[in-house]
Design a protein around this motif. Structure first.
Motif, PDB file in Angstrom:
ATOM      1  N   UNK A 229       2.280  -7.369 -15.998  1.00  0.00           N
ATOM      2  CA  UNK A 229       1.383  -7.850 -14.948  1.00  0.00           C
ATOM      3  C   UNK A 229       1.164  -6.806 -13.862  1.00  0.00           C
ATOM      4  N   UNK A 230       2.199  -6.037 -13.549  1.00  0.00           N
ATOM      5  CA  UNK A 230       2.110  -5.077 -12.452  1.00  0.00           C
ATOM      6  C   UNK A 230       1.963  -3.638 -12.932  1.00  0.00           C
ATOM      7  N   UNK A 231       1.571  -3.443 -14.178  1.00  0.00           N
ATOM      8  CA  UNK A 231       1.520  -2.076 -14.714  1.00  0.00           C
ATOM      9  C   UNK A 231       0.554  -1.205 -13.921  1.00  0.00           C
ATOM     10  N   UNK A 232      -0.578  -1.742 -13.494  1.00  0.00           N
ATOM     11  CA  UNK A 232      -1.547  -0.952 -12.765  1.00  0.00           C
ATOM     12  C   UNK A 232      -1.395  -1.001 -11.264  1.00  0.00           C
ATOM     13  N   UNK A 233      -0.377  -1.726 -10.753  1.00  0.00           N
ATOM     14  CA  UNK A 233      -0.179  -1.825  -9.313  1.00  0.00           C
ATOM     15  C   UNK A 233       0.616  -0.622  -8.808  1.00  0.00           C
ATOM     16  N   UNK A 234       0.140   0.036  -7.744  1.00  0.00           N
ATOM     17  CA  UNK A 234       0.903   1.168  -7.187  1.00  0.00           C
ATOM     18  C   UNK A 234       2.300   0.748  -6.748  1.00  0.00           C
ATOM     19  N   UNK A 235       3.267   1.618  -6.981  1.00  0.00           N
ATOM     20  CA  UNK A 235       4.669   1.307  -6.707  1.00  0.00           C
ATOM     21  C   UNK A 235       5.132   1.929  -5.404  1.00  0.00           C
ATOM     22  N   UNK A 236       5.753   1.100  -4.550  1.00  0.00           N
ATOM     23  CA  UNK A 236       6.438   1.575  -3.347  1.00  0.00           C
ATOM     24  C   UNK A 236       5.515   2.388  -2.434  1.00  0.00           C
ATOM     25  N   UNK A 237       4.363   1.828  -2.114  1.00  0.00           N
ATOM     26  CA  UNK A 237       3.422   2.489  -1.199  1.00  0.00           C
ATOM     27  C   UNK A 237       3.869   2.239   0.234  1.00  0.00           C
ATOM     28  N   UNK A 238       3.982   3.285   1.034  1.00  0.00           N
ATOM     29  CA  UNK A 238       4.443   3.172   2.418  1.00  0.00           C
ATOM     30  C   UNK A 238       3.304   3.154   3.425  1.00  0.00           C
ATOM     31  N   UNK A 239       2.213   3.838   3.117  1.00  0.00           N
ATOM     32  CA  UNK A 239       1.112   3.957   4.074  1.00  0.00           C
ATOM     33  C   UNK A 239      -0.185   3.461   3.456  1.00  0.00           C
ATOM     34  N   UNK A 240      -0.956   2.646   4.177  1.00  0.00           N
ATOM     35  CA  UNK A 240      -2.228   2.149   3.656  1.00  0.00           C
ATOM     36  C   UNK A 240      -3.324   3.214   3.751  1.00  0.00           C
ATOM     37  N   UNK A 241      -4.474   2.903   3.183  1.00  0.00           N
ATOM     38  CA  UNK A 241      -5.632   3.789   3.235  1.00  0.00           C
ATOM     39  C   UNK A 241      -6.641   3.205   4.222  1.00  0.00           C
ATOM     40  N   UNK A 242      -6.963   3.928   5.299  1.00  0.00           N
ATOM     41  CA  UNK A 242      -7.940   3.400   6.270  1.00  0.00           C
ATOM     42  C   UNK A 242      -9.368   3.566   5.758  1.00  0.00           C
ATOM     43  N   UNK A 243     -10.179   2.534   5.966  1.00  0.00           N
ATOM     44  CA  UNK A 243     -11.602   2.593   5.613  1.00  0.00           C
ATOM     45  C   UNK A 243     -12.403   1.991   6.759  1.00  0.00           C
ATOM     46  N   UNK A 244     -13.574   2.508   7.030  1.00  0.00           N
ATOM     47  CA  UNK A 244     -14.438   1.964   8.067  1.00  0.00           C
ATOM     48  C   UNK A 244     -13.830   2.109   9.452  1.00  0.00           C
ATOM     49  N   UNK A 245     -14.185   1.167  10.313  1.00  0.00           N
ATOM     50  CA  UNK A 245     -13.710   1.160  11.692  1.00  0.00           C
ATOM     51  C   UNK A 245     -12.868  -0.086  11.938  1.00  0.00           C
ATOM     52  N   UNK A 246     -11.921   0.023  12.878  1.00  0.00           N
ATOM     53  CA  UNK A 246     -11.040  -1.089  13.187  1.00  0.00           C
ATOM     54  C   UNK A 246     -11.842  -2.269  13.725  1.00  0.00           C
ATOM     55  N   UNK A 247     -11.502  -3.483  13.233  1.00  0.00           N
ATOM     56  CA  UNK A 247     -12.205  -4.688  13.671  1.00  0.00           C
ATOM     57  C   UNK A 247     -11.723  -5.156  15.035  1.00  0.00           C
ATOM     58  N   UNK A 248     -10.473  -4.861  15.380  1.00  0.00           N
ATOM     59  CA  UNK A 248      -9.909  -5.277  16.663  1.00  0.00           C
ATOM     60  C   UNK A 248      -9.230  -4.069  17.294  1.00  0.00           C
ATOM     61  N   UNK A 249      -9.144  -4.011  18.618  1.00  0.00           N
ATOM     62  CA  UNK A 249      -8.567  -2.818  19.263  1.00  0.00           C
ATOM     63  C   UNK A 249      -7.083  -2.645  19.007  1.00  0.00           C
ATOM     64  N   UNK A 250      -6.342  -3.727  18.838  1.00  0.00           N
ATOM     65  CA  UNK A 250      -4.889  -3.600  18.675  1.00  0.00           C
ATOM     66  C   UNK A 250      -4.359  -4.744  17.821  1.00  0.00           C
ATOM     67  N   UNK A 251      -3.474  -4.413  16.903  1.00  0.00           N
ATOM     68  CA  UNK A 251      -2.867  -5.422  16.042  1.00  0.00           C
ATOM     69  C   UNK A 251      -1.355  -5.300  16.142  1.00  0.00           C
ATOM     70  N   UNK A 252      -0.665  -6.369  15.737  1.00  0.00           N
ATOM     71  CA  UNK A 252       0.793  -6.428  15.819  1.00  0.00           C
ATOM     72  C   UNK A 252       1.366  -6.798  14.453  1.00  0.00           C
ATOM     73  N   UNK A 253       2.641  -6.451  14.223  1.00  0.00           N
ATOM     74  CA  UNK A 253       3.279  -6.890  12.979  1.00  0.00           C
ATOM     75  C   UNK A 253       3.297  -8.416  12.896  1.00  0.00           C
ATOM     76  N   UNK A 254       3.165  -8.979  11.697  1.00  0.00           N
ATOM     77  CA  UNK A 254       3.190 -10.444  11.567  1.00  0.00           C
ATOM     78  C   UNK A 254       4.524 -11.014  12.013  1.00  0.00           C
ATOM     79  N   UNK A 255       4.474 -12.017  12.868  1.00  0.00           N
ATOM     80  CA  UNK A 255       5.681 -12.680  13.358  1.00  0.00           C
ATOM     81  C   UNK A 255       5.814 -14.010  12.633  1.00  0.00           C
ATOM     82  N   UNK A 256       6.801 -14.104  11.758  1.00  0.00           N
ATOM     83  CA  UNK A 256       7.006 -15.305  10.961  1.00  0.00           C
ATOM     84  C   UNK A 256       8.434 -15.781  11.119  1.00  0.00           C
ATOM     85  N   UNK A 257       8.602 -17.083  11.183  1.00  0.00           N
ATOM     86  CA  UNK A 257       9.938 -17.651  11.275  1.00  0.00           C
ATOM     87  C   UNK A 257      10.641 -17.536   9.927  1.00  0.00           C
ATOM     88  N   UNK A 258      11.946 -17.731   9.944  1.00  0.00           N
ATOM     89  CA  UNK A 258      12.714 -17.689   8.698  1.00  0.00           C
ATOM     90  C   UNK A 258      12.230 -18.763   7.732  1.00  0.00           C
TER      91      UNK A 258
END
Length: 413
Positions: A229-258
């Motif tokens: 199922x994951x044969x074509x999925x990139x493994x252990x990617x650390x950095x995303x690829x930026x495309x276009x322009x940012x939709x919002x001026x500032x974003x934060x890491x997702x804050x989720x409860x346990x």
């Protein structure tokens, strides 16, 4: 790992090999092997199982892109220890996913199935887009972000808005982000297939197969499906690829409860997660249910997860009549194997019974009720099936240390 190695060595110390054969410790009177050239030690059994499990998990687990690390570790002694631990977020996330894969590989298979369906939908144009499957994997894992440090492009509206920029990113660029290739994945896959072949050969030659080996076979079989199922999925990617322009001026890491992270482990639902104001996706994100991207194909992933989970339990039933140190352990093994086999089938039946009522990808009410009621028993059964194989090593049946005779499969005069 060193401590684990020493523990395995202590287990194997009950058997001492000499030129005349295998001399046994009085505490293990049932162990026997007359041919020194065709014997294996307890260390070989345990170490072979552990290395197979490690190879499976390290290569088969393909985590989503983690949030950016604002504090890279420095290497000045006063801060070295804690800074490395805290700052090595991607490594820590991957280790957690490996642990989950060891404890509940069927959940990891369900996660892989969801992402495969989404990626396949993108590549075949089923979701109104016509990009490669690798692009689809990269979208579902949060690999594309808007601008530098912008939110991940994961909703249908975002993909439609940036589809031209995403399509312009060559597959080679995405492939270069991966820390694995076909060779490394193939080697780990062959390790799992070779272990399964050895156990099948022992069964054909009527040699005892330990409970630990059967549990490892079940684990390896599930990981073969995950690899596919994951044969074509990139493994252990650390950095995303930026495309276009940012939709919002500032974003934060997702804050989720346990609790939210725990629930997301089972159905990738994160009620308080908003991808438009976050800089990454949760660990088990596979395109938001609320986005209705994969409503047409959701049931397929649920059915596949339940079927494969039942197969995982059924493999444990292969040693139904095997020798156990005590009758209590034998019946514990049988009961747990039946539970792990039957519970996914019950959930599947309840899920299928509601097909006419809904065509969305959400788990149906009847299946959800069965899952909640059976969850404690299922967890206990899985824990016992992890512990019992190691306790059974203290009293192994005759013939366990006799190795497979491969010469009978080689044509000769």
């Amino acid at each position: 790992m060193l401590i684990l190695f020493l523990l395995v060595h202590l287990f194997s110390s009950t058997a001492n090999v000499s030129r005349g054969g295998l001399h046994l410790d009085p505490r293990a009177p049932n162990d026997s092997c007359d041919d020194i050239n065709n014997c294996r030690r307890l260390f070989d059994i345990v170490w072979g199982c552990l290395t197979t499990i490690f190879a499976c998990t390290w290569v088969s687990v393909h985590p989503n892109v983690p949030p950016p690390d604002p504090n890279p570790p420095d290497f000045f002694w006063p801060k070295l220890k804690w800074r490395v631990i805290v700052a090595s977020g991607p490594l820590w996330r991957r280790l957690k996913l490996m642990l989950i894969t060891v404890i509940a590989p069927e959940l990891m298979f369900g996660f892989a199935a969801k992402q495969f369906i989404v990626a396949q939908g993108f590549s075949k144009g089923l979701l109104e887009f016509n990009i490669s499957r690798r692009h689809g994997y990269f979208i579902s894992m949060g690999g594309f972000v808007t601008g530098t440090g912008g939110p991940p492009i994961v909703t249908k509206e975002q993909v439609r808005k940036h589809i031209s920029d995403i399509a312009n990113v060559r597959e080679k660029v995405i492939e270069d982000k991966s820390k694995g290739d076909g060779l490394s994945k193939g080697v780990a896959l062959l390790q799992g297939l070779w272990f399964i072949t050895q156990c099948l050969a022992r069964a054909i030659q009527h040699l005892p197969v330990t409970q630990l080996e059967v549990a490892t076979v079940a684990f390896a079989v599930l990981n073969v499906f995950i690899w596919v199922l994951w044969w074509g999925k990139p493994l252990d990617v650390h950095d995303p690829i930026p495309v276009g322009f940012a939709d919002v001026p500032e974003v934060q890491p997702p804050v989720l409860s346990r609790l939210e992270r725990f629930v997301g482990l089972f159905n990738d639902t994160y009620e308080n997660y908003d991808p438009l104001i976050s800089n990454s996706v949760p660990s088990f994100w596979a395109i938001s249910e609320s986005d209705d991207v994969d409503d047409k194909y959701a049931n397929t992933s649920v059915y596949a997860e339940m079927i494969v989970g039942s197969v995982f339990g059924a493999i444990h039933c292969a040693v139904w009549n095997a020798s156990f140190p005590s009758p209590h352990e034998k019946w514990m093994w049988r009961s747990c194997a039946v539970l792990v086999t039957v519970i996914p089938l019950l959930i599947l039946v309840c899920q299928c019974g509601h097909i006419v009522n809904s065509d969305t990808l959400r788990i149906k009410p009847g299946a959800r009720i069965v899952a909640y009621i059976s969850f404690p028993g299922y967890v206990l059964a899985r824990i016992f099936l992890i512990v019992l194989p190691f306790t059974a090593l203290r009293a192994l049946p005759p013939g366990t240390f006799v190795d497979v005779d491969w010469s009978i499969y080689i044509p000769h005069l």
